[in-house]
Design a protein around this motif. Structure first.
Motif, PDB file in Angstrom:
ATOM      1  N   GLU A  90       0.819  -1.217   0.000  1.00 20.56           N
ATOM      2  CA  GLU A  90       0.000   0.000   0.000  1.00 20.56           C
ATOM      3  C   GLU A  90       0.850   1.263   0.000  1.00 20.56           C
ATOM      4  OE1 GLU A  90      -2.813  -0.004   3.177  1.00 20.56           O
ATOM      5  OE2 GLU A  90      -3.784  -1.839   2.473  1.00 20.56           O
ATOM      6  N   ALA A  91       2.063   1.168   0.512  1.00 19.30           N
ATOM      7  CA  ALA A  91       2.949   2.330   0.539  1.00 19.30           C
ATOM      8  C   ALA A  91       3.334   2.776  -0.865  1.00 19.30           C
ATOM      9  CB  ALA A  91       4.204   2.014   1.361  1.00 19.30           C
ATOM     10  N   GLY A 105      -2.370   8.074 -18.255  1.00 17.80           N
ATOM     11  CA  GLY A 105      -3.608   8.021 -17.486  1.00 17.80           C
ATOM     12  C   GLY A 105      -3.707   9.233 -16.583  1.00 17.80           C
ATOM     13  N   ARG A 106      -4.714   9.224 -15.701  1.00 19.79           N
ATOM     14  CA  ARG A 106      -4.858  10.356 -14.780  1.00 19.79           C
ATOM     15  C   ARG A 106      -5.489   9.902 -13.474  1.00 19.79           C
ATOM     16  NH1 ARG A 106      -9.877  12.626 -14.229  1.00 19.79           N
ATOM     17  NH2 ARG A 106     -11.479  11.799 -15.611  1.00 19.79           N
ATOM     18  N   LEU A 107      -5.251  10.659 -12.422  1.00 20.96           N
ATOM     19  CA  LEU A 107      -5.874  10.425 -11.127  1.00 20.96           C
ATOM     20  C   LEU A 107      -7.289  10.966 -11.185  1.00 20.96           C
ATOM     21  CD1 LEU A 107      -5.754   9.634  -8.109  1.00 20.96           C
ATOM     22  CD2 LEU A 107      -4.902  11.950  -7.662  1.00 20.96           C
ATOM     23  N   VAL A 108      -8.273  10.145 -10.770  1.00 22.46           N
ATOM     24  CA  VAL A 108      -9.674  10.551 -10.767  1.00 22.46           C
ATOM     25  C   VAL A 108     -10.101  10.943  -9.360  1.00 22.46           C
ATOM     26  CG1 VAL A 108     -12.050   9.759 -11.177  1.00 22.46           C
ATOM     27  CG2 VAL A 108     -10.201   9.052 -12.725  1.00 22.46           C
ATOM     28  N   GLU A 109      -9.755  10.109  -8.379  1.00 13.53           N
ATOM     29  CA  GLU A 109     -10.154  10.351  -6.991  1.00 13.53           C
ATOM     30  C   GLU A 109      -9.231   9.576  -6.078  1.00 13.53           C
ATOM     31  OE1 GLU A 109     -13.946   9.493  -4.015  1.00 13.53           O
ATOM     32  OE2 GLU A 109     -14.161   9.096  -6.156  1.00 13.53           O
ATOM     33  N   ARG A 110      -9.086  10.090  -4.868  1.00 15.67           N
ATOM     34  CA  ARG A 110      -8.232   9.439  -3.890  1.00 15.67           C
ATOM     35  C   ARG A 110      -8.843   9.614  -2.516  1.00 15.67           C
ATOM     36  NH1 ARG A 110      -1.862   9.978  -3.457  1.00 15.67           N
ATOM     37  NH2 ARG A 110      -1.784   8.427  -1.833  1.00 15.67           N
ATOM     38  N   GLY A 111      -8.672   8.604  -1.640  1.00 17.96           N
ATOM     39  CA  GLY A 111      -9.211   8.713  -0.292  1.00 17.96           C
ATOM     40  C   GLY A 111      -8.994   7.432   0.479  1.00 17.96           C
ATOM     41  N   GLU A 112      -9.866   7.200   1.474  1.00 17.67           N
ATOM     42  CA  GLU A 112      -9.822   5.984   2.285  1.00 17.67           C
ATOM     43  C   GLU A 112     -11.220   5.375   2.316  1.00 17.67           C
ATOM     44  OE1 GLU A 112      -8.371   7.147   6.160  1.00 17.67           O
ATOM     45  OE2 GLU A 112      -6.358   6.498   5.609  1.00 17.67           O
ATOM     46  N   PRO A 115     -10.690   3.936   7.781  1.00 15.69           N
ATOM     47  CA  PRO A 115      -9.413   4.413   8.313  1.00 15.69           C
ATOM     48  C   PRO A 115      -8.292   3.409   8.054  1.00 15.69           C
ATOM     49  CG  PRO A 115     -11.167   4.845   9.881  1.00 15.69           C
ATOM     50  CD  PRO A 115     -11.763   3.992   8.788  1.00 15.69           C
ATOM     51  N   GLY A 116      -7.229   3.886   7.420  1.00 17.77           N
ATOM     52  CA  GLY A 116      -6.082   3.034   7.132  1.00 17.77           C
ATOM     53  C   GLY A 116      -6.229   2.159   5.899  1.00 17.77           C
ATOM     54  N   VAL A 117      -7.316   2.348   5.136  1.00 18.82           N
ATOM     55  CA  VAL A 117      -7.529   1.570   3.908  1.00 18.82           C
ATOM     56  C   VAL A 117      -7.590   2.556   2.733  1.00 18.82           C
ATOM     57  CG1 VAL A 117      -8.986  -0.129   2.743  1.00 18.82           C
ATOM     58  CG2 VAL A 117      -8.870  -0.112   5.250  1.00 18.82           C
ATOM     59  N   PRO A 118      -6.403   2.984   2.255  1.00 16.93           N
ATOM     60  CA  PRO A 118      -6.365   3.996   1.196  1.00 16.93           C
ATOM     61  C   PRO A 118      -6.747   3.414  -0.164  1.00 16.93           C
ATOM     62  CG  PRO A 118      -4.157   3.239   1.652  1.00 16.93           C
ATOM     63  CD  PRO A 118      -5.064   2.558   2.659  1.00 16.93           C
ATOM     64  N   PRO A 125      -5.862   5.769 -20.635  1.00 11.55           N
ATOM     65  CA  PRO A 125      -6.016   6.784 -21.670  1.00 11.55           C
ATOM     66  C   PRO A 125      -7.398   6.827 -22.345  1.00 11.55           C
ATOM     67  CG  PRO A 125      -3.877   5.750 -21.870  1.00 11.55           C
ATOM     68  CD  PRO A 125      -4.659   4.957 -20.847  1.00 11.55           C
ATOM     69  N   ASP A 126      -8.140   5.715 -22.310  1.00 12.42           N
ATOM     70  CA  ASP A 126      -9.477   5.701 -22.891  1.00 12.42           C
ATOM     71  C   ASP A 126     -10.559   6.055 -21.899  1.00 12.42           C
ATOM     72  OD1 ASP A 126      -8.964   4.930 -25.611  1.00 12.42           O
ATOM     73  OD2 ASP A 126      -8.344   2.985 -24.800  1.00 12.42           O
ATOM     74  N   GLY A 127     -10.182   6.295 -20.639  1.00  9.70           N
ATOM     75  CA  GLY A 127     -11.146   6.683 -19.634  1.00  9.70           C
ATOM     76  C   GLY A 127     -11.683   5.550 -18.775  1.00  9.70           C
ATOM     77  N   TYR A 128     -11.217   4.301 -18.992  1.00 10.04           N
ATOM     78  CA  TYR A 128     -11.641   3.204 -18.119  1.00 10.04           C
ATOM     79  C   TYR A 128     -11.065   3.428 -16.735  1.00 10.04           C
ATOM     80  CZ  TYR A 128     -13.305   0.737 -22.218  1.00 10.04           C
ATOM     81  OH  TYR A 128     -13.973   0.402 -23.345  1.00 10.04           O
ATOM     82  N   VAL A 129     -11.896   3.296 -15.721  1.00  8.58           N
ATOM     83  CA  VAL A 129     -11.485   3.574 -14.350  1.00  8.58           C
ATOM     84  C   VAL A 129     -10.936   2.307 -13.702  1.00  8.58           C
ATOM     85  CG1 VAL A 129     -12.266   4.353 -12.073  1.00  8.58           C
ATOM     86  CG2 VAL A 129     -13.137   5.460 -14.145  1.00  8.58           C
ATOM     87  N   ILE A 130      -9.828   2.479 -12.991  1.00 14.16           N
ATOM     88  CA  ILE A 130      -9.131   1.398 -12.301  1.00 14.16           C
ATOM     89  C   ILE A 130      -8.930   1.828 -10.861  1.00 14.16           C
ATOM     90  CG2 ILE A 130      -7.020   0.021 -12.193  1.00 14.16           C
ATOM     91  CD1 ILE A 130      -6.716   0.892 -15.259  1.00 14.16           C
ATOM     92  N   GLU A 131      -9.327   0.975  -9.918  1.00 14.78           N
ATOM     93  CA  GLU A 131      -9.111   1.273  -8.508  1.00 14.78           C
ATOM     94  C   GLU A 131      -7.841   0.579  -8.059  1.00 14.78           C
ATOM     95  OE1 GLU A 131     -11.188   0.738  -4.136  1.00 14.78           O
ATOM     96  OE2 GLU A 131     -12.213  -0.017  -5.921  1.00 14.78           O
ATOM     97  N   LEU A 132      -7.009   1.326  -7.371  1.00  9.55           N
ATOM     98  CA  LEU A 132      -5.778   0.782  -6.782  1.00  9.55           C
ATOM     99  C   LEU A 132      -5.949   0.819  -5.270  1.00  9.55           C
ATOM    100  CD1 LEU A 132      -3.194   2.796  -8.900  1.00  9.55           C
ATOM    101  CD2 LEU A 132      -3.967   0.451  -9.285  1.00  9.55           C
TER     102      LEU A 132
END
Length: 132
Positions: A90-91, A105-112, A115-118, A125-132
C-alpha cells in the motif's frame, strides 16, 4: 519517468496481487445478490450504504461489487464501473499514481474506504477507471 542510456522512456510495472474485483452497475440489488449467491456460491462480505454490496468467493480473494443504479443506461455489458487491483505494498500508492500519469492516465479520486484503507481511482487513456 525513467529513461534508459539512450534517453528512451522505460515503463515500470505497478506491482499488484492481480485483479481483485469488478464493480457492476445493477438495476435491482437484491435480485443480483441472490443470483451471485445461488449461481456462484458467493457470500456477502459487507455493504456500503443501501445500494452497494461486496461479495466474494469462499476461500478466494476475488470480489464483485454490486451497485444498484435503477434506470441507469449502463446496465448490462456496458455496466462495468471499474476494475480493481490490490497493490503488493500500500505504501506504493503514490508511486503507482505517478506511473499511471506517466503512461498517459490520470488520477480521478483518492481517499480511504475506511481508516487506514487507502484507495485511488485512476483512469487509463481511454477513460476506463481502475481502482488501486
Amino acid at each position: 519517468m525513467i529513461l534508459d542510456d539512450e534517453q528512451r522512456y522505460v515503463p515500470r510495472v505497478i506491482r499488484t496481487q492481480g485483479l481483485t474485483h469488478v464493480h457492476l452497475i445493477v438495476s435491482d440489488l437484491e435480485r443480483s445478490l441472490r443470483f451471485y449467491e445461488q449461481v456462484f456460491g458467493m457470500n456477502e462480505q459487507f455493504r456500503d450504504g443501501p445500494n452497494m454490496v461486496f461479495l466474494n468467493t469462499p476461500g478466494a480473494q476475488d470480489s464483485i461489487t454490486l451497485n444498484e443504479q435503477p434506470g441507469d443506461v449502463c446496465i448490462g455489458a456496458g455496466g462495468v464501473d471499474h476494475l480493481g487491483f490490490r497493490l503488493v505494498d500500500e505504501a506504493d500508492l503514490d508511486d503507482a499514481i505517478r506511473q499511471v500519469e506517466d503512461a498517459g492516465g490520470r488520477l480521478v479520486e483518492r481517499g480511504e474506504h475506511a481508516p487506514g484503507v487507502p484507495f485511488a481511482y485512476v483512469s487509463d487513456p481511454d477513460g476506463y477507471v481502475i481502482e488501486l
